[in-house]
Design a protein around this motif. Structure first.
Motif, mmCIF file in Angstrom:
data_model
loop_
_atom_site.group_PDB
_atom_site.id
_atom_site.type_symbol
_atom_site.label_atom_id
_atom_site.label_comp_id
_atom_site.label_asym_id
_atom_site.label_seq_id
_atom_site.Cartn_x
_atom_site.Cartn_y
_atom_site.Cartn_z
ATOM 1 N N MET A 115 18.821 34.077 25.901
ATOM 2 C CA MET A 115 17.957 34.767 26.852
ATOM 3 C C MET A 115 18.733 35.121 28.119
ATOM 4 O O MET A 115 19.734 34.482 28.442
ATOM 5 N N PRO A 116 18.295 36.144 28.850
ATOM 6 C CA PRO A 116 19.008 36.555 30.062
ATOM 7 C C PRO A 116 19.146 35.411 31.059
ATOM 8 O O PRO A 116 18.186 34.690 31.333
ATOM 9 N N ASP A 169 15.910 43.024 23.709
ATOM 10 C CA ASP A 169 14.760 43.615 24.391
ATOM 11 C C ASP A 169 14.683 43.131 25.838
ATOM 12 O O ASP A 169 14.490 43.920 26.773
ATOM 13 N N LEU A 170 14.840 41.833 26.048
ATOM 14 C CA LEU A 170 14.742 41.278 27.397
ATOM 15 C C LEU A 170 15.914 41.697 28.272
ATOM 16 O O LEU A 170 15.785 41.812 29.490
ATOM 17 N N ILE A 192 24.234 23.211 34.799
ATOM 18 C CA ILE A 192 24.262 22.644 33.446
ATOM 19 C C ILE A 192 23.083 23.167 32.628
ATOM 20 O O ILE A 192 23.241 23.626 31.494
ATOM 21 N N LEU A 193 21.889 23.110 33.198
ATOM 22 C CA LEU A 193 20.690 23.542 32.477
ATOM 23 C C LEU A 193 20.754 25.013 32.102
ATOM 24 O O LEU A 193 20.426 25.399 30.972
ATOM 25 N N ILE A 194 21.171 25.843 33.041
ATOM 26 C CA ILE A 194 21.213 27.285 32.781
ATOM 27 C C ILE A 194 22.250 27.610 31.715
ATOM 28 O O ILE A 194 21.986 28.388 30.786
ATOM 29 N N ASP A 195 23.444 27.001 31.818
ATOM 30 C CA ASP A 195 24.502 27.274 30.836
ATOM 31 C C ASP A 195 24.067 26.881 29.428
ATOM 32 O O ASP A 195 24.276 27.623 28.465
ATOM 33 N N VAL A 196 23.468 25.707 29.302
ATOM 34 C CA VAL A 196 23.049 25.236 27.977
ATOM 35 C C VAL A 196 21.888 26.081 27.450
ATOM 36 O O VAL A 196 21.844 26.431 26.267
ATOM 37 N N ALA A 197 20.937 26.436 28.317
ATOM 38 C CA ALA A 197 19.788 27.236 27.887
ATOM 39 C C ALA A 197 20.219 28.622 27.412
ATOM 40 O O ALA A 197 19.718 29.131 26.401
#
Length: 739
Positions: free
Chosen positions: A663-664, A366-367, A652-657
């Motif tokens: 999520m996109p 959806d997102l 690092i944060l974005i890749d792991v999240a």
């Protein structure tokens, strides 16, 4: 017999009796009395099977508090499906615990789970997801749990959420084999299997104090028909819930029903609200718009609420969802619109539920604006339609599936409903279909067991033996080579592992003349299976090296994602096993096409474990992946992010999240950028997604950032550690500002 007398006979704690007396509890219902007679107050595990969840929860909470109040060493845990339900349960429990001198704590959000403020609680209220995190980060904190109250055990069948619930239950069962299970669940087709798995007695609610009417309607103009029916219900002082496939459909329908869109005015509602009711809705609207007032989603929600229509989904802020839920439960809000996936386990009940179609979209799709849809399972449709009717308020309740054509109507009736002798239809009870045979879920369980500091001597595969999936499918071993069945199992048993009981039943109803063989060779068998409901032939293929496929909607929209065969594949596979032409090859081809789970091989190739003598041991990366809760398939991305000392913290944060949530990337990156630059205005405006998604991203980033230093070890230099601490302060400040 009065409540107090019956409870006195069961030797309920005198202090608890006094608390109940002061609250005005005067009698138990017959259903609650049956639970007491069944030994719920004497430590017996029970499944309380009813659609009246509040009635079941009340006696479940009394039994839990009695056990904790009677023994100062005992601790108990309450599991809830979502934060809203957890907050309600904690409010009730904390009041009673305070009167009893018992400390109650809650684990409702990620940042609470990674902290330690809740550790001292003798009664802990938690959501499925938050407890999963707490068990990863603080496994020692759950020693002494002797009573587990699970609200909505049937949600094991829900994608993603169900895997979290089953993982939590299996982990807790490994800590205490004498754990008392008190379970609240609606009727499901395989309740006997659940009972056997937990060793729990079934207590069934037999009362019928409300007339429930179900139907499937085919409307040429869905919105106009919905408006007419909704007005009729509102005039009779009922409440209407409308369930759509995704967020966009919900908001678009809300705009049309309130006359805010350019669509036909015939589809707008005239609810004939009284002046007093309009004033109350106006106050409610201003309260909602006071939060994230610059966000377009909040502005639109406030405008629709003032007209008597609310929409609620994951993009709505937590505080706004609490306001809407409270107004709905108080009867102030006439109409509520939400995605079908959100309605499942929401706890919201209505006089009339309109289900728009039998397809829904998951949150990630959806997102990301993907058009991929999933067809509802029998359990999911039964769950949302069974949320009709408020006891003590409604005398009649209606569950209506809305489709576009008569052909679709007949197909929905045939698949999802059963008819009694008087011609009345009701939803077919669905099965609680465990997703633990999904390779990622099974691998996660094994890795957690392997990396645990408390199970060094235990076989890492033993945790799979405790799953509901293994218990109901006669699985005796899952190893490096794959899935092992019981000794007397054959290829037909392997087929049953990949299909539900209801699917197998419908497959047997397909006559032999509706099955045709197209081609055969040692590696592939092709055929056709006739669908009488749609009067067309479906092409089915069983390939030794590539798996199976079918051209039907059930396989396209549901089976292929859930590793579940459709009725056409089940029927064709059984046909191939019996047919003289295909029999020489069928068993071998089917075995290879439905190949078992490979556990250790995948974990070893991903670098999460390595051989150690005759066994295996967990690697440092394996421990990191376990704590983070990242799937094995995403572990390489995490390893790459954590392994490069030169990587920026944001990367690092974005890749792991992204690996953890799906999520996109753009949404997570946008929120992180706003927090790092302290651009609060950008966070508040939430231009790309609603405030609820922004809050979810903030909590996810805070969780990952909080444990990053520990899992990176020496790779985290002084500069990176300083950056992590700085970001942590910004994230906490931002979360506090909007909590």
């Amino acid at each position: 017999m009065s409540t107090l007398r019956k409870l006195e006979i069961e030797q309920v704690s005198p202090r608890l009796l006094e608390v109940l007396r002061r609250e005005g509890l005067t009698s138990l219902t017959p259903f609650q009395s049956a639970a007491v007679d069944g030994g719920i107050l004497r430590g017996e595990s029970q499944i309380l099977q009813t659609y009246d969840y509040e009635e079941a929860y009340q006696i479940a909470e009394i039994s839990l508090l009695n056990r904790v109040a009677s023994d100062f060493k005992t601790r108990a845990l309450v599991l809830c499906p979502n934060p809203h339900q957890a907050e309600k349960r904690f409010h009730s429990l904390s009041y009673r615990c305070n009167r009893l001198g018992i400390e109650a704590t809650a684990i409702i959000r990620r940042r609470t789970a990674i902290g330690d403020a809740w550790k001292g609680g003798r009664v802990i209220v938690a959501t499925f997801r938050s407890l999963d995190i707490a068990l990863r980060v603080h496994p020692d904190a759950f020693e002494g749990i002797e009573c587990l109250l699970t609200d909505r055990l049937d949600l094991i069948g829900q994608p993603r959420l169900g895997a979290k619930l089953e993982t939590v239950l299996v982990t807790l069962m490994g800590m205490n084999t004498e754990l008392q299970h008190v379970v609240v669940s609606p009727p499901v087709a395989d309740v006997e299997d659940l009972s056997s798995w937990l060793g729990a007695r079934i207590v069934e609610d037999t009362k019928t104090d409300m007339k429930r009417i179900f139907s499937v309607k085919a409307f040429e103009s869905v919105n106009e028909s919905l408006a007419d029916l909704t007005e009729f219900v509102q005039y009779r002082r009922g409440q209407v819930a409308i369930l759509c496939s995704n967020i966009h459909a919900c908001e678009e329908l809300a705009a049309q029903l309130t006359g805010m869109s350019d669509a036909s005015k015939e589809s707008s509602l005239d609810l004939r609200l009284t002046p007093e009711h309009r004033d109350d809705l106006g106050h409610l609207s201003r309260d909602i718009m006071g939060r994230y007032s610059e966000c377009e989603t909040s502005v639109m929600l406030g405008r629709t609420v003032s007209r008597g229509v609310a929409f609620i989904h994951e993009g709505i802020a937590r505080s706004q969802r609490r306001i809407i839920s409270g107004a709905w439960e108080d009867g102030l809000m006439p109409v509520i619109i939400m995605p079908t996936r959100f309605a499942i386990a929401s706890g919201l009940r209505a006089t009339v539920v309109f289900l728009i179609g039998v397809f829904m979209q998951d949150l990630v799709g959806d997102l990301a604006d993907k058009e991929e849809l999933t067809q509802l399972s029998e359990w999911q449709l039964s769950d949302v339609l069974s949320s009709i009717g408020k006891r003590g308020v409604d005398n009649e309740a209606f569950g209506i599936v809305v489709v576009g054509t008569q052909t679709e109507r007949h197909r929905v009736l045939a698949r999802y409903f059963v008819e009694d002798s008087e011609g009345n239809i009701s939803p077919r009870l669905g099965e609680v279909d465990s997703s633990m045979d999904n390779p990622e879920n099974a691998q996660d369980l094994v890795l957690r067991q392997l990396c645990s500091d408390h199970t060094k001597e235990e076989d890492p595969f033993s945790i799979l033996d405790r799953t509901f999936w293994a218990a109901t499918n006669r699985v005796t071993q899952i190893s490096r080579d794959g899935l092992m069945l019981a000794d007397d199992a054959d290829v037909e048993a392997l087929i049953s592992l990949r299909s539900t009981k209801s699917t197998a039943t419908r497959a047997r109803e397909i006559p032999d003349e509706d099955v045709r063989l197209v081609s055969i060779n040692p590696n592939k068998i092709e055929g056709l299976v006739h669908s009488r409901s749609r009067d067309l032939w479906h092409h089915v293929v069983v390939r030794a090296g590539e798996g199976v496929s079918c051209t039907c909607e059930s396989w396209k929209y549901q089976g292929i994602r859930k590793h579940r065969l459709c009725k056409h594949l089940v029927r064709f596979a059984n046909f191939a096993l019996q047919n003289d032409e295909t029999k020489p090859y069928a068993a071998s081809v089917i075995r290879q096409s439905l190949r078992g789970l490979e556990i250790l091989g995948e974990l070893e190739r991903a670098g999460l474990m390595q051989p150690d003598g005759k066994g295996f041991r967990c690697t440092k990366l394996g421990r990191s992946v376990t704590v983070l809760g990242v799937s094995v398939s995403d572990s390489k991305r995490v390893n790459k992010a954590l392994g490069h000392a030169g990587n920026k913290l944001a990367t690092i944060l974005i890749d792991v999240a992204v690996a953890r949530t799906g999520m996109p990337r753009k949404a997570i990156a946008g929120v992180l950028d706003a927090v790092q630059t302290r651009d609060m205005e950008k966070v508040v405006k939430c231009e790309q997604h609603g405030p609820g998604i922004v809050e979810n991203c903030l909590e996810e980033l805070h969780y990952i950032n909080s444990i990053l230093v520990g899992i990176m070890g020496g790779k985290a230099g002084k500069e990176l550690k300083r950056e992590i601490r700085k970001l942590d302060k910004n994230l906490v400040a931002t979360l506090d500002a909007f909590s």
